[in-house]
Design a protein around this motif. Sequence first.
Motif, PDB file in Angstrom:
ATOM      1  N   ARG A 109       6.162   6.404  34.126  1.00 14.40           N
ATOM      2  CA  ARG A 109       5.449   6.843  32.919  1.00 14.40           C
ATOM      3  C   ARG A 109       6.268   6.630  31.660  1.00 14.40           C
ATOM      4  O   ARG A 109       5.827   6.983  30.567  1.00 14.40           O
ATOM      5  CB  ARG A 109       5.069   8.315  33.043  1.00 14.40           C
ATOM      6  CG  ARG A 109       4.156   8.596  34.228  1.00 14.40           C
ATOM      7  CD  ARG A 109       3.681  10.013  34.239  1.00 14.40           C
ATOM      8  NE  ARG A 109       2.722  10.247  35.324  1.00 14.40           N
ATOM      9  CZ  ARG A 109       1.768  11.158  35.287  1.00 14.40           C
ATOM     10  NH1 ARG A 109       1.632  11.919  34.234  1.00 14.40           N
ATOM     11  NH2 ARG A 109       0.949  11.307  36.305  1.00 14.40           N
ATOM     12  N   ASP A 145      -7.762  10.597  20.048  1.00 16.25           N
ATOM     13  CA  ASP A 145      -7.503   9.426  20.883  1.00 16.25           C
ATOM     14  C   ASP A 145      -7.234   8.180  20.033  1.00 16.25           C
ATOM     15  O   ASP A 145      -6.890   7.126  20.572  1.00 16.25           O
ATOM     16  CB  ASP A 145      -8.696   9.145  21.805  1.00 16.25           C
ATOM     17  CG  ASP A 145      -8.914  10.237  22.833  1.00 16.25           C
ATOM     18  OD1 ASP A 145     -10.090  10.584  23.093  1.00 16.25           O
ATOM     19  OD2 ASP A 145      -7.917  10.750  23.379  1.00 16.25           O
ATOM     20  N   GLU A 156       3.097   6.911  23.938  1.00 17.18           N
ATOM     21  CA  GLU A 156       2.918   7.855  25.033  1.00 17.18           C
ATOM     22  C   GLU A 156       2.148   7.224  26.188  1.00 17.18           C
ATOM     23  O   GLU A 156       1.287   6.361  25.996  1.00 17.18           O
ATOM     24  CB  GLU A 156       2.197   9.125  24.563  1.00 17.18           C
ATOM     25  CG  GLU A 156       0.752   8.931  24.171  1.00 17.18           C
ATOM     26  CD  GLU A 156       0.021  10.258  23.985  1.00 17.18           C
ATOM     27  OE1 GLU A 156       0.492  11.305  24.466  1.00 17.18           O
ATOM     28  OE2 GLU A 156      -1.067  10.226  23.359  1.00 17.18           O
ATOM     29  N   PRO A 188      -2.261  10.378  38.307  1.00 19.72           N
ATOM     30  CA  PRO A 188      -3.079  11.136  37.356  1.00 19.72           C
ATOM     31  C   PRO A 188      -2.779  10.726  35.923  1.00 19.72           C
ATOM     32  O   PRO A 188      -1.633  10.489  35.559  1.00 19.72           O
ATOM     33  CB  PRO A 188      -2.662  12.584  37.608  1.00 19.72           C
ATOM     34  CG  PRO A 188      -2.195  12.581  39.022  1.00 19.72           C
ATOM     35  CD  PRO A 188      -1.527  11.257  39.217  1.00 19.72           C
ATOM     36  N   CYS A 189      -3.821  10.622  35.139  1.00 16.65           N
ATOM     37  CA  CYS A 189      -3.644  10.308  33.734  1.00 16.65           C
ATOM     38  C   CYS A 189      -2.927  11.460  33.041  1.00 16.65           C
ATOM     39  O   CYS A 189      -2.863  12.580  33.552  1.00 16.65           O
ATOM     40  CB  CYS A 189      -5.003  10.081  33.069  1.00 16.65           C
ATOM     41  SG  CYS A 189      -5.927   8.677  33.713  1.00 16.65           S
ATOM     42  N   THR A 190      -2.407  11.174  31.874  1.00 18.98           N
ATOM     43  CA  THR A 190      -1.792  12.223  31.099  1.00 18.98           C
ATOM     44  C   THR A 190      -2.810  13.324  30.824  1.00 18.98           C
ATOM     45  O   THR A 190      -4.023  13.065  30.750  1.00 18.98           O
ATOM     46  CB  THR A 190      -1.225  11.647  29.791  1.00 18.98           C
ATOM     47  OG1 THR A 190      -0.420  12.616  29.148  1.00 18.98           O
ATOM     48  CG2 THR A 190      -2.332  11.192  28.860  1.00 18.98           C
ATOM     49  N   ASP A 191      -2.332  14.548  30.687  1.00 16.61           N
ATOM     50  CA  ASP A 191      -3.236  15.694  30.552  1.00 16.61           C
ATOM     51  C   ASP A 191      -4.231  15.536  29.406  1.00 16.61           C
ATOM     52  O   ASP A 191      -5.367  15.994  29.496  1.00 16.61           O
ATOM     53  CB  ASP A 191      -2.426  16.976  30.358  1.00 16.61           C
ATOM     54  CG  ASP A 191      -1.720  17.419  31.623  1.00 16.61           C
ATOM     55  OD1 ASP A 191      -0.824  18.278  31.529  1.00 16.61           O
ATOM     56  OD2 ASP A 191      -2.068  16.914  32.709  1.00 16.61           O
ATOM     57  N   ALA A 192      -3.803  14.896  28.344  1.00 19.00           N
ATOM     58  CA  ALA A 192      -4.660  14.773  27.163  1.00 19.00           C
ATOM     59  C   ALA A 192      -5.933  13.980  27.433  1.00 19.00           C
ATOM     60  O   ALA A 192      -6.927  14.130  26.709  1.00 19.00           O
ATOM     61  CB  ALA A 192      -3.884  14.115  26.025  1.00 19.00           C
ATOM     62  N   LYS A 203      -7.100  13.443  30.864  1.00 19.41           N
ATOM     63  CA  LYS A 203      -7.535  13.684  32.238  1.00 19.41           C
ATOM     64  C   LYS A 203      -9.005  14.072  32.277  1.00 19.41           C
ATOM     65  O   LYS A 203      -9.464  14.889  31.482  1.00 19.41           O
ATOM     66  CB  LYS A 203      -6.671  14.776  32.862  1.00 19.41           C
ATOM     67  CG  LYS A 203      -6.727  14.830  34.374  1.00 19.41           C
ATOM     68  CD  LYS A 203      -5.652  15.769  34.915  1.00 19.41           C
ATOM     69  CE  LYS A 203      -4.264  15.235  34.663  1.00 19.41           C
ATOM     70  NZ  LYS A 203      -3.218  16.087  35.254  1.00 19.41           N
TER      71      LYS A 203
END
Length: 124
Positions: free
Chosen positions: A106, A90, A46, A59-63, A65
Amino acid sequence: QVQLVESGGGLVQAGGSLRLSCAASGRTFGSYTVAWFRQAPGKEREFVAVVNRNGDSAPCTDAVKGRFAISRDNAKNTVSLQMNSLKPEDTAVYYCAAYFGTTMFRLPYLYNYWGQGTQVTVSS
């Protein structure tokens, strides 16, 4: 041609921090967009974060952010991923990847250079 080597992984307690580095060879590294991906056991690879050759980041992935931040130093041929407030979810092998261009993709299959990965394990 670019060769990528990740470092900085390890075992950390939940709430801790790690800083991953991706060191690149090649005189044209500054022309590459570089991304971090991760893959946990039994899961697909991912997207985590990306920075283009101009130093712009998406922006980083929501997980992650608000907890992770990507940066690059073209003079040192490195891209870093600062990871704060780490959580057990993580835990994964983290890979840096690069391709020659500026679009901040992405999708992993759009990157044609990959490092060997570095393990990050977050204990609860």
